[in-house]
Design a protein around this motif. Sequence first.
Motif, mmCIF file in Angstrom:
data_model
loop_
_atom_site.group_PDB
_atom_site.id
_atom_site.type_symbol
_atom_site.label_atom_id
_atom_site.label_comp_id
_atom_site.label_asym_id
_atom_site.label_seq_id
_atom_site.Cartn_x
_atom_site.Cartn_y
_atom_site.Cartn_z
ATOM 1 N N HIS A 77 0.697 -1.289 0.001
ATOM 2 C CA HIS A 77 -0.095 0.094 0.048
ATOM 3 C C HIS A 77 0.797 1.405 -0.085
ATOM 4 N N HIS A 80 -0.495 4.549 0.987
ATOM 5 C CA HIS A 80 -0.511 5.099 2.547
ATOM 6 C C HIS A 80 0.456 5.451 3.192
ATOM 7 N N THR A 98 -5.813 5.387 4.883
ATOM 8 C CA THR A 98 -6.588 5.320 3.936
ATOM 9 C C THR A 98 -7.506 6.570 4.157
#
Length: 102
Positions: A77, A80, A98
Motif C-alpha cells: 500500500h 498509505h 486510507t
Amino acid sequence: MDADGCVLDVGRTARRATRRQRCAILARYTRCMVDHCPMPAHLCQIDHISNWSDGGATDLNNLGPTCQFHNRDRYRHPEHYRLHRVGKDRWGFTYIGTRSKG
Ligand SMILES: [Zn+2]
C-alpha cells in the motif's frame, strides 16, 4: 574493493544492500523510517525507498531501514505512506492511511 572499501552505490547491479551500505545506514538511522515506529534500525530490513521493482537503485540515498511490518505494508500500500526528508541525508515515511474513510 579498494583500500577505502567505500562502495556505497551499486545502482541496479544488486538488489540487496551490501554489508557496507547496511553499516552506513545504521550510522544514520536509529529506528524504522516510518514515523513513530519504535523498531530499532539494527532489527530492521534495508528497504528501497523507490521500490526496486519500480526501477529504484541500490544506492545509499535510496535505502533505509524499515521493520518487517512496514516493509510489507508499504510495498502493498505505497499510497498509505508519504515520503519526507529528515535532516540532510535521511528519509522518513509518514503513515497517512486510507483517506477515503471518514
Ligand atoms: Zn516500522
